[in-house]
Design a protein around this motif. Sequence first.
Motif: not given
Length: 119
Positions: A22-28, A35-39, A76-88
């Motif tokens: 899902c994460q790989i498809l989401g990156k595409k 979106i892949g983690t959300v899915a 953990s995936s949610i937290c990781s994605d949140m960290f990256l969004l907030i970091k950016d």
Amino acid sequence: MPTLIAAIFVTGGLGALARLSCQILGKKITLDFPIGTVAANILAAFCIGIVMPLEMPFELKAVIASGFIGSLGTLSSICSDMFLLIKDREFLRALLYVVCTVCLGYLAFTLGKTCGGLF
């Protein structure tokens, strides 16, 4: 008991591979939003909604819920994605991400529970 542990190990690996897919498809689709983690999390919420109301042996439910579904949707995936969004400094996207994950996840769970209750 060793059989149960082995089954959870295998299905957990399959769930993790499904999440990665899902994460790989989401990156595409988009690099700007996880979106892949959300899915994956919405799919996991739907699946656990289906499994919860079903009458089945504890061991089978553990293999499905703790193994496959548990590793498909992870905090953990949610937290990781949140960290990256907030970091950016993507605060609006981070908020949208949390709202989408929680609200759509709950709707998917409810829909899954309704579907699971039909069996």
